[in-house]
Every structure is written in structure tokens, then in C-alpha cells.
Motif scaffolding. Sequence first.
Motif, PDB file in Angstrom:
ATOM      1  N   GLY A 167       0.713  -1.112   0.115  1.00 30.78           N
ATOM      2  CA  GLY A 167       0.052  -0.303   0.062  1.00 30.78           C
ATOM      3  C   GLY A 167       0.755   1.458  -0.119  1.00 30.78           C
ATOM      4  O   GLY A 167       0.781   2.174  -0.865  1.00 30.78           O
ATOM      5  N   ASP A 168       1.578   1.513   1.055  1.00 29.70           N
ATOM      6  CA  ASP A 168       2.457   2.492   1.149  1.00 29.70           C
ATOM      7  C   ASP A 168       3.387   2.863   0.074  1.00 29.70           C
ATOM      8  O   ASP A 168       3.893   4.029  -0.272  1.00 29.70           O
ATOM      9  CB  ASP A 168       3.269   2.713   2.467  1.00 29.70           C
ATOM     10  CG  ASP A 168       2.320   2.804   3.646  1.00 29.70           C
ATOM     11  OD1 ASP A 168       1.086   3.224   3.436  1.00 29.70           O
ATOM     12  OD2 ASP A 168       2.859   2.586   4.700  1.00 29.70           O
ATOM     13  N   TYR A 169       3.767   1.856  -0.626  1.00 24.15           N
ATOM     14  CA  TYR A 169       4.754   1.807  -1.757  1.00 24.15           C
ATOM     15  C   TYR A 169       4.419   1.600  -3.186  1.00 24.15           C
ATOM     16  O   TYR A 169       4.945   1.437  -3.939  1.00 24.15           O
ATOM     17  CB  TYR A 169       6.167   0.713  -1.510  1.00 24.15           C
ATOM     18  CG  TYR A 169       6.575   1.073   0.060  1.00 24.15           C
ATOM     19  CD1 TYR A 169       7.338   2.307   0.190  1.00 24.15           C
ATOM     20  CD2 TYR A 169       6.050   0.327   1.001  1.00 24.15           C
ATOM     21  CE1 TYR A 169       7.925   2.537   1.630  1.00 24.15           C
ATOM     22  CE2 TYR A 169       6.685   0.780   2.352  1.00 24.15           C
ATOM     23  CZ  TYR A 169       7.719   1.590   2.545  1.00 24.15           C
ATOM     24  OH  TYR A 169       8.010   2.050   4.017  1.00 24.15           O
ATOM     25  N   ARG A 170       3.078   1.785  -3.339  1.00 21.48           N
ATOM     26  CA  ARG A 170       2.419   1.572  -4.589  1.00 21.48           C
ATOM     27  C   ARG A 170       2.851   2.443  -5.785  1.00 21.48           C
ATOM     28  O   ARG A 170       3.122   2.008  -6.902  1.00 21.48           O
ATOM     29  CB  ARG A 170       0.925   1.291  -4.441  1.00 21.48           C
ATOM     30  CG  ARG A 170      -0.020   2.689  -4.033  1.00 21.48           C
ATOM     31  CD  ARG A 170      -1.430   2.214  -3.651  1.00 21.48           C
ATOM     32  NE  ARG A 170      -2.105   3.290  -3.391  1.00 21.48           N
ATOM     33  CZ  ARG A 170      -2.268   3.988  -2.028  1.00 21.48           C
ATOM     34  NH1 ARG A 170      -1.605   3.521  -1.454  1.00 21.48           N
ATOM     35  NH2 ARG A 170      -3.192   4.886  -2.008  1.00 21.48           N
ATOM     36  N   ALA A 171       3.132   3.605  -5.282  1.00 24.86           N
ATOM     37  CA  ALA A 171       3.715   4.578  -6.420  1.00 24.86           C
ATOM     38  C   ALA A 171       5.215   4.180  -6.907  1.00 24.86           C
ATOM     39  O   ALA A 171       5.508   4.211  -7.704  1.00 24.86           O
ATOM     40  CB  ALA A 171       3.631   6.109  -6.056  1.00 24.86           C
ATOM     41  N   ALA A 172       6.020   3.945  -5.688  1.00 26.31           N
ATOM     42  CA  ALA A 172       7.343   3.462  -5.887  1.00 26.31           C
ATOM     43  C   ALA A 172       7.467   2.096  -6.668  1.00 26.31           C
ATOM     44  O   ALA A 172       8.134   2.150  -7.758  1.00 26.31           O
ATOM     45  CB  ALA A 172       8.019   2.976  -4.579  1.00 26.31           C
TER      46      ALA A 172
END
Length: 270
Positions: A167-172
Motif C-alpha cells: 500500500g504505502d509503496y504502490r507509487a514506488a
Amino acid sequence: MRQIATLLVLALVVAANYVWHLPSPADDTEVAETKQLFNPDPKCADKDVDVVAVGVRGLELKEVQMTTESLLKSANATFAASNVTLELVLSGVSILKDDPAQEMRNDVIALAEGTKFKEAIDLRSQKKADIVLLLGPWKDKCGWAYTNASAETAVAAVAMECGQPIGDYRAAHEFGHLAGSAHAGAKECMAADKGEACAPYADGRGFVFPGAAWGTIMRGDGGNVIPRWSDKSSIYQELKANLGDKSADNVSLLKRRGPVLAGFVCRNGA
């Protein structure tokens, strides 16, 4: 005649190899058509990859901006932790007039092909942004992007809400696809079956640690991830294990491809 036939066979082999290495969407089951790879002027590149964030109709501008800022901050933290000199910079935010499709990938393709979300293209041009990040309320995926993107296909989408572990790293994760990374264990493109997601670079994959309890950002199978990129030259001290191998070295890939993405649009007068 035999010489001519031989030359024709060689030409077909070269053509097949070229097609397989065109930018391809990061999808586990199907590869969409993409446009020809764009080679930017190296004078346009810097360490900053400028991003415009656009939300589909129905979203609030403030929530799109706050979500994007949080996701880019998390992505940039992974670059710093992996000693990659790269930064995603938010250069503009807008709400679009179009409703989202049922499937996220359809909206990404439509935006890249210019058949939908035309205000996003205008905003990218106005802000001289390298990448467009599309946000919406999709439920079918947490994110979707082209793998090994060209300037024309430098588009990624993320769901406004997505549970852990990615979730927190989906853009990464989606940026990793744009840069050319495939998921852990992906076949090389020349060996993959048609329609199967593949790795266009020999070292461009995520990494899963022995035992499969944890993996790096580009793991891709829904398992737990650490905020690091695969790296054949480093050890993850918390697990006392290598962060990658010769087939999973996203750090090297990002160092090569990051400046390419950062140079998709010139901002320095070149």
C-alpha cells in the motif's frame, strides 16, 4: 537465392528481438500495445523526475494532493535507503472531467493513447512533467503501469486506497515498472510466452528472500515487502541476507534508467 533467404531469416530474428523489447505494460496476464521507445536528449536529464497527479471525476483535489505527496515521500525514502540518487517531485495536481473505467489498466492505456483524460496531457505539457500519475477509486488493482516506458507511455495509476503490504509503496512499485523492472521471477522477454509479463532487462526484477516471507519493492506476488530495491551488491542487515543477485538488481537498473525518465521532458532550455 540461398543467400537472400538467409538474410531474410536474420532480418526477421532482429525484428522479433526489437518488438519484444519495446515498452510493455506491467500486467500479469496480458501485454497491451505500446508505442516506440523514446530516446530523450541527455542534456534534459537531472535527478528529479517531475510528476503531475490527476484524479478522476468525483475525487477531491485536496485528497488527491495529500495522497500523492504521501506516496512520493515513501517512494523517495526507498531511493535514499538504496543509495539511488533519484527523486520524484510533484509539479502539479488536478481533477479530471472523466469518470473511471471498471478496470484500472483500461484508463492507463486510454490516457497514454490520448483517447481519454485529455486535461492530464495538457497539464503535463504545461508543467513540463516527465510522468503522469492517475489516481482513482478502482478496486481491481492497487496500481498499474507500463514497463520500460517511453515518453509517450510514462503513465501510471494507483488506487486511492490499497491495503498492505504494498500500500504505502504502490507509487514506488509502479515507478519501478516505468523504469523497466519486472516482478521477481519474471522471464526474460525473449523467453516469455506471448501475453506474459516479462523482464526487458536481465537485471530488472524484484527479489524475494529465502523462505519467501519478505521481498523487495518489485516483489509483485502480494507478499510482504521491505522499503528497499533489489541490489546484488548489498546485504539487508535485518535479515542477514543478500538484497538481490545478477538477475535482480533494481539499484543498477534505476541508476541507468532513472535519468532517462527524468529527461523525458526538457526543463532546462535544451
